[in-house]
Design an enzyme around this catalytic site. Sequence first.
Site, PDB file in Angstrom:
ATOM      1  N   ASP A 151      34.624 -12.413  47.608  1.00 15.79           N
ATOM      2  CA  ASP A 151      33.705 -12.612  46.478  1.00 15.79           C
ATOM      3  C   ASP A 151      34.436 -13.175  45.254  1.00 15.79           C
ATOM      4  O   ASP A 151      35.647 -13.450  45.311  1.00 15.79           O
ATOM      5  CB  ASP A 151      33.014 -11.268  46.169  1.00 15.79           C
ATOM      6  CG  ASP A 151      31.552 -11.435  45.791  1.00 15.79           C
ATOM      7  OD1 ASP A 151      31.204 -12.470  45.212  1.00 15.79           O
ATOM      8  OD2 ASP A 151      30.764 -10.507  46.059  1.00 15.79           O
ATOM      9  N   ASP A 245      23.252 -14.989  44.565  1.00 14.95           N
ATOM     10  CA  ASP A 245      22.730 -14.099  45.610  1.00 14.95           C
ATOM     11  C   ASP A 245      21.240 -14.262  45.889  1.00 14.95           C
ATOM     12  O   ASP A 245      20.428 -14.365  44.972  1.00 14.95           O
ATOM     13  CB  ASP A 245      22.969 -12.634  45.211  1.00 14.95           C
ATOM     14  CG  ASP A 245      24.423 -12.235  45.327  1.00 14.95           C
ATOM     15  OD1 ASP A 245      25.264 -13.099  45.643  1.00 14.95           O
ATOM     16  OD2 ASP A 245      24.716 -11.054  45.072  1.00 14.95           O
TER      17      ASP A 245
END
Length: 437
Positions: A151, A245
């Site tokens: 991430d 996301d």
Amino acid sequence: MMMSLKTAFLVSASAVLALEWSDGTGKLPALGWNSWNAYHCDINETRILDAANAIVKFGFKDAGYEYVNIDDCWSVKTGRDRRTQQLVPDPKRFPSGISGVANKIHALGLKIGIYSSAGTRTCAGYPASIGYESIDAATWAAWGIDYLKYDNCNVPSNWTDACNACVYNLNNPNNYVNGTCVNSGNYCPGGYDYTRSNSAKRYAIMRDALQAQNRTIQYALCSWGSAGVEQYGNATGNSWRMSDDIQDGFKYVTSILNMNSFNLNDVDFWGHPDADMLEVGNGGLSVAEERTHFAFWAAMKSPLLIGTNLYAASDEAKSILLNKYLLAFNQDNVYGAPAKPWKWGTNPDFTFNATNPAEFWSGESQQGTLVLMMNTLAVSRDMTANFGEIPSLDADGSYKVLDVWTGEDLGSITSSLTVKVASHDTAAFLFTSGLSQ
Ligand SMILES: *[C@@H]1O[C@H](CO)[C@@H](O)[C@H](O)[C@H]1NC(C)=O
Ligand SMILES: *[C@@H]1O[C@H](CO)[C@@H](O)[C@H](O)[C@H]1NC(C)=O
Ligand SMILES: *[C@@H]1O[C@H](CO)[C@@H](O)[C@H](O)[C@H]1NC(C)=O
Ligand SMILES: *[C@@H]1O[C@H](CO)[C@@H](O)[C@H](O)[C@H]1NC(C)=O
């Protein structure tokens, strides 16, 4: 020559470089499950092993799904082991440790993934990997890890980019106007070389650390489409997230689909833009919308990572996720290119629109030509595939047509096919020549 190391190698063919693992891992999009969309931080060993067992029990393993990926929140939050500097699995959540869970997942014939961030802390505030790449890669290899999602949270200030590409904000898609970023701070001039950016370097350090291990670890970059990742994703990882996301609603599906419809030249073997983990089964989408979500993620050759509790998901959701024709298209070993729009439909061609993206798509596969028609409007309507408009079909040709959702053989069809498509649904067909007349 026998090689004792399970090496990955960077292949240089003219200008392209790709992270290729010698056992073939990463050539095709990953298939599996990830804990985040189903449970967010609320994970533990029971839930991960339940997911692994469900993948076997409900036929997902037989269909090709193999990775069981643990997302954020798996480690002790306060910090690393003082002596070894290793990340420590939370002993309450994971009493068997990650290696114990890995053994159980491997015993089922599946693979296991882990999560970290190219920053000081993960997105949920757990210790992360910048500066510790070699230690963490070695730790994961020793535990038996097969996949890393890496991430982009909590990047130290000396690692930020001098110049940043537009991060496409799914909650405010108007920061892109006709495909061009507006209002995004230190936006780079056109032609900027992101392969030399700090982001490219941060992600390459972990790539090199993974490659130094005696283990194949599929590498999934999660930098949300920022800092020109499409320029270095292929050389750095096996997949790279192309947006921020997803959430459990149809506007996220169409918004990501729209964005990715302009990235399709970046898709081929060994490198896959990742449209994010699936929301099929989580309740925020109608069955029609779940069909659209899955059909396009498969057709765009995104990694397909289930994000739901399979014990709670409906039979319809499970059968969508198990659609053998769409999975075969996604996993085609001969055709690396994705399906692409042949016509936008509701809007003029090449219109950037987060609500009504391109609706008419086709792509080649060993099974024939996949034809998708998505109705982005609020009412059902007739949609027509004119063969003359589809790149690989002949205008007045006859084709055997199969309905991808029902498996029904529609017989031989000439010139065009018109079907009624419900609001937000996608009609999906495979066209082959000859065979049935
Ligand atoms: C690498 O791992 C394999 C087992 O996967 C093992 O047989 C081999 O000895 C290892 N090589 C090194 C250099 O550790
Ligand atoms: C994991 O969480 C579930 C749901 O809260 C619970 O039933 C289970 O006992 C937990 N397992 C562990 C190992 O903590
Ligand atoms: C940022 O600082 C760390 C710690 O001093 C250093 O290791 C790293 O190389 C620096 N990053 C860059 C891009 O200079
Ligand atoms: C990524 O690299 C591989 C191997 O060199 C190549 O086959 C593929 O076409 C590349 N992908 C893109 C989009 O250039």
